[in-house]
Design a protein around this motif. Structure first.
Motif, PDB file in Angstrom:
ATOM      1  N   TYR A 112      46.129  30.476  65.831  1.00 26.87           N
ATOM      2  CA  TYR A 112      47.054  31.558  66.551  1.00 26.87           C
ATOM      3  C   TYR A 112      47.752  31.708  65.423  1.00 26.87           C
ATOM      4  CZ  TYR A 112      47.844  27.446  69.918  1.00 26.87           C
ATOM      5  OH  TYR A 112      47.861  26.680  71.228  1.00 26.87           O
ATOM      6  N   PRO A 113      47.913  32.653  65.625  1.00 27.97           N
ATOM      7  CA  PRO A 113      48.353  33.419  64.781  1.00 27.97           C
ATOM      8  C   PRO A 113      49.759  33.450  63.804  1.00 27.97           C
ATOM      9  CG  PRO A 113      48.491  34.877  67.012  1.00 27.97           C
ATOM     10  CD  PRO A 113      47.652  33.183  67.153  1.00 27.97           C
ATOM     11  N   PHE A 114      50.244  32.379  64.357  1.00 24.92           N
ATOM     12  CA  PHE A 114      51.620  32.659  63.350  1.00 24.92           C
ATOM     13  C   PHE A 114      52.063  30.884  63.474  1.00 24.92           C
ATOM     14  CE2 PHE A 114      51.912  36.215  65.976  1.00 24.92           C
ATOM     15  CZ  PHE A 114      52.415  37.046  65.173  1.00 24.92           C
ATOM     16  N   ASN A 115      52.497  30.311  62.414  1.00 22.90           N
ATOM     17  CA  ASN A 115      52.692  29.354  61.957  1.00 22.90           C
ATOM     18  C   ASN A 115      54.137  29.584  62.579  1.00 22.90           C
ATOM     19  OD1 ASN A 115      51.425  27.932  60.023  1.00 22.90           O
ATOM     20  ND2 ASN A 115      51.247  30.048  59.086  1.00 22.90           N
ATOM     21  N   ALA A 116      54.844  28.066  62.545  1.00 19.18           N
ATOM     22  CA  ALA A 116      56.331  27.766  63.450  1.00 19.18           C
ATOM     23  C   ALA A 116      56.255  26.553  62.933  1.00 19.18           C
ATOM     24  CB  ALA A 116      56.346  27.373  64.868  1.00 19.18           C
ATOM     25  N   ALA A 117      57.987  26.561  62.646  1.00 22.10           N
ATOM     26  CA  ALA A 117      59.057  25.521  62.104  1.00 22.10           C
ATOM     27  C   ALA A 117      60.188  25.465  62.703  1.00 22.10           C
ATOM     28  CB  ALA A 117      59.078  25.675  60.465  1.00 22.10           C
ATOM     29  N   VAL A 118      60.867  24.334  63.534  1.00 19.47           N
ATOM     30  CA  VAL A 118      62.012  24.267  64.210  1.00 19.47           C
ATOM     31  C   VAL A 118      63.009  23.106  63.560  1.00 19.47           C
ATOM     32  CG1 VAL A 118      62.423  23.480  66.470  1.00 19.47           C
ATOM     33  CG2 VAL A 118      60.246  24.302  66.497  1.00 19.47           C
ATOM     34  N   ARG A 119      64.072  23.142  63.491  1.00 17.68           N
ATOM     35  CA  ARG A 119      65.530  22.348  62.945  1.00 17.68           C
ATOM     36  C   ARG A 119      65.871  22.352  63.518  1.00 17.68           C
ATOM     37  NH1 ARG A 119      65.763  17.739  59.518  1.00 17.68           N
ATOM     38  NH2 ARG A 119      68.216  18.721  58.757  1.00 17.68           N
ATOM     39  N   LEU A 120      65.544  20.945  64.904  1.00 20.69           N
ATOM     40  CA  LEU A 120      66.362  20.575  65.804  1.00 20.69           C
ATOM     41  C   LEU A 120      67.131  19.017  66.000  1.00 20.69           C
ATOM     42  CD1 LEU A 120      67.504  20.967  69.265  1.00 20.69           C
ATOM     43  CD2 LEU A 120      65.462  19.714  69.590  1.00 20.69           C
ATOM     44  N   GLY A 121      68.404  19.390  65.480  1.00 21.77           N
ATOM     45  CA  GLY A 121      69.830  18.696  64.793  1.00 21.77           C
ATOM     46  C   GLY A 121      69.553  18.504  63.734  1.00 21.77           C
ATOM     47  N   ASP A 122      68.872  16.792  63.762  1.00 18.33           N
ATOM     48  CA  ASP A 122      69.057  16.439  61.995  1.00 18.33           C
ATOM     49  C   ASP A 122      66.583  16.373  62.296  1.00 18.33           C
ATOM     50  OD1 ASP A 122      68.210  14.500  63.985  1.00 18.33           O
ATOM     51  OD2 ASP A 122      68.938  12.963  62.298  1.00 18.33           O
ATOM     52  N   ARG A 123      66.377  17.274  63.390  1.00 16.25           N
ATOM     53  CA  ARG A 123      64.479  16.744  63.325  1.00 16.25           C
ATOM     54  C   ARG A 123      63.723  17.673  62.778  1.00 16.25           C
ATOM     55  NH1 ARG A 123      64.677  14.982  68.913  1.00 16.25           N
ATOM     56  NH2 ARG A 123      66.884  16.869  68.929  1.00 16.25           N
ATOM     57  N   SER A 124      62.612  17.461  61.920  1.00 18.31           N
ATOM     58  CA  SER A 124      62.446  19.037  61.299  1.00 18.31           C
ATOM     59  C   SER A 124      60.692  18.939  62.384  1.00 18.31           C
ATOM     60  CB  SER A 124      61.474  18.706  59.966  1.00 18.31           C
ATOM     61  OG  SER A 124      63.155  18.957  59.412  1.00 18.31           O
ATOM     62  N   LEU A 125      59.787  19.917  62.878  1.00 18.34           N
ATOM     63  CA  LEU A 125      59.200  19.511  64.199  1.00 18.34           C
ATOM     64  C   LEU A 125      58.250  20.996  62.984  1.00 18.34           C
ATOM     65  CD1 LEU A 125      60.551  19.797  67.445  1.00 18.34           C
ATOM     66  CD2 LEU A 125      59.499  17.590  65.819  1.00 18.34           C
ATOM     67  N   THR A 126      56.849  20.791  63.178  1.00 17.92           N
ATOM     68  CA  THR A 126      56.040  22.392  63.161  1.00 17.92           C
ATOM     69  C   THR A 126      55.411  22.035  64.105  1.00 17.92           C
ATOM     70  OG1 THR A 126      54.684  20.435  61.566  1.00 17.92           O
ATOM     71  CG2 THR A 126      56.221  21.717  60.152  1.00 17.92           C
ATOM     72  N   GLY A 127      54.719  23.255  64.451  1.00 17.60           N
ATOM     73  CA  GLY A 127      53.858  23.906  65.249  1.00 17.60           C
ATOM     74  C   GLY A 127      53.221  25.695  64.865  1.00 17.60           C
ATOM     75  N   CYS A 128      52.504  25.979  66.281  1.00 17.24           N
ATOM     76  CA  CYS A 128      52.059  27.518  66.407  1.00 17.24           C
ATOM     77  C   CYS A 128      52.917  28.157  67.275  1.00 17.24           C
ATOM     78  CB  CYS A 128      50.506  27.695  66.313  1.00 17.24           C
ATOM     79  SG  CYS A 128      49.662  25.939  65.636  1.00 17.24           S
ATOM     80  N   ALA A 129      52.707  29.632  66.547  1.00 14.09           N
ATOM     81  CA  ALA A 129      53.550  30.399  68.168  1.00 14.09           C
ATOM     82  C   ALA A 129      52.189  31.552  67.816  1.00 14.09           C
ATOM     83  CB  ALA A 129      54.530  30.825  67.542  1.00 14.09           C
ATOM     84  N   TYR A 130      52.546  31.854  69.046  1.00  8.73           N
ATOM     85  CA  TYR A 130      51.979  33.818  69.379  1.00  8.73           C
ATOM     86  C   TYR A 130      52.654  34.328  70.433  1.00  8.73           C
ATOM     87  CZ  TYR A 130      50.504  30.959  74.287  1.00  8.73           C
ATOM     88  OH  TYR A 130      51.191  29.972  75.150  1.00  8.73           O
ATOM     89  N   THR A 131      52.211  35.584  70.752  1.00  6.65           N
ATOM     90  CA  THR A 131      52.941  36.321  71.642  1.00  6.65           C
ATOM     91  C   THR A 131      51.939  36.554  72.897  1.00  6.65           C
ATOM     92  OG1 THR A 131      51.999  38.536  70.599  1.00  6.65           O
ATOM     93  CG2 THR A 131      54.670  36.868  69.881  1.00  6.65           C
ATOM     94  N   ASP A 132      51.567  37.765  73.596  1.00  8.89           N
ATOM     95  CA  ASP A 132      51.502  38.772  74.177  1.00  8.89           C
ATOM     96  C   ASP A 132      50.696  39.480  73.386  1.00  8.89           C
ATOM     97  OD1 ASP A 132      51.651  37.102  76.573  1.00  8.89           O
ATOM     98  OD2 ASP A 132      53.396  39.128  77.282  1.00  8.89           O
ATOM     99  N   ALA A 133      51.120  40.531  72.852  1.00  7.94           N
ATOM    100  CA  ALA A 133      50.070  41.183  72.123  1.00  7.94           C
ATOM    101  C   ALA A 133      49.375  40.466  70.738  1.00  7.94           C
ATOM    102  CB  ALA A 133      51.199  41.936  71.090  1.00  7.94           C
ATOM    103  N   SER A 134      49.678  39.507  70.407  1.00  6.23           N
ATOM    104  CA  SER A 134      48.915  38.371  69.588  1.00  6.23           C
ATOM    105  C   SER A 134      48.594  36.851  69.853  1.00  6.23           C
ATOM    106  CB  SER A 134      49.908  38.898  68.543  1.00  6.23           C
ATOM    107  OG  SER A 134      49.899  39.536  67.571  1.00  6.23           O
ATOM    108  N   PRO A 135      47.698  37.430  70.667  1.00  2.00           N
ATOM    109  CA  PRO A 135      47.777  35.711  71.306  1.00  2.00           C
ATOM    110  C   PRO A 135      46.471  34.722  71.069  1.00  2.00           C
ATOM    111  CG  PRO A 135      46.158  37.433  72.309  1.00  2.00           C
ATOM    112  CD  PRO A 135      46.690  38.023  70.888  1.00  2.00           C
ATOM    113  N   PHE A 136      46.349  33.821  70.845  1.00  3.58           N
ATOM    114  CA  PHE A 136      45.536  32.786  70.174  1.00  3.58           C
ATOM    115  C   PHE A 136      44.296  32.989  70.829  1.00  3.58           C
ATOM    116  CE2 PHE A 136      46.736  30.799  74.952  1.00  3.58           C
ATOM    117  CZ  PHE A 136      46.161  30.225  75.164  1.00  3.58           C
ATOM    118  N   SER A 137      43.100  32.864  69.992  1.00  2.27           N
ATOM    119  CA  SER A 137      41.818  32.666  70.237  1.00  2.27           C
ATOM    120  C   SER A 137      41.373  31.208  70.767  1.00  2.27           C
ATOM    121  CB  SER A 137      41.240  32.798  69.140  1.00  2.27           C
ATOM    122  OG  SER A 137      41.483  32.524  67.593  1.00  2.27           O
ATOM    123  N   GLY A 138      40.146  31.309  71.440  1.00  2.75           N
ATOM    124  CA  GLY A 138      40.129  29.580  71.832  1.00  2.75           C
ATOM    125  C   GLY A 138      39.934  29.475  73.590  1.00  2.75           C
TER     126      GLY A 138
END
Length: 142
Positions: A112-138
């Motif tokens: 994926y072209p982007f990293n993602a970090a989410v704080r939801l309440g007291d939880r921290s989540l990490t992941g990836c992100a993409y858009t139509d203009a910057s899609p994932f590869s694979g």
């Protein structure tokens, strides 16, 4: 700590911290502009599995327990190291930061072209992100 969580960059973490604290420090770096306001941003994460789609200022958040998804209105802001969104999801504060950098979900052969970090309440989540203009590869269906 997973490989994925190690790939979240310092600027991305700083973006979430400043979003949560209301910091107004002035920066001289250019504002992140790799994702246009009209683009749909898709967020993916594992451990636990979650997915978010931000479109037109509205987040649709899905998990294996909520396949229909829950929606929330978000406020978007651009920082020096990425983009951020803040709002309330099902009674909990949610802060999302997306920044540049190759990202792997650790479960597929996608990159994926982007990293993602989410704080939801007291939880921290990490992941990836993409858009139509910057899609994932694979593979489309890993």
């Amino acid at each position: 700590m997973t490989k994925l969580s190690l790939r979240i960059t310092a600027p991305l973490t700083a973006l979430i911290v400043s979003a949560c604290s209301g910091a107004t420090e002035r920066r001289t770096e250019p504002v992140f502009d790799a994702i246009a306001p009209q683009e749909t941003v898709t967020l993916v994460g594992t451990e636990p599995f979650w997915n978010g789609v931000i479109e037109g200022g509205v987040l649709t958040w899905t998990t294996p327990e909520d396949l229909d998804g829950t929606q929330a209105e978000l406020r978007r802001f651009a920082g020096n190291g990425g983009l951020g969104w803040s709002g309330e999801l099902a009674g909990e504060r949610i802060d999302i930061a997306v920044g540049p950098g190759p990202c792997s979900d650790g479960m597929s052969d996608r990159e994926y072209p982007f990293n993602a970090a989410v704080r939801l309440g007291d939880r921290s989540l990490t992941g990836c992100a993409y858009t139509d203009a910057s899609p994932f590869s694979g593979p489309e269906a890993p």
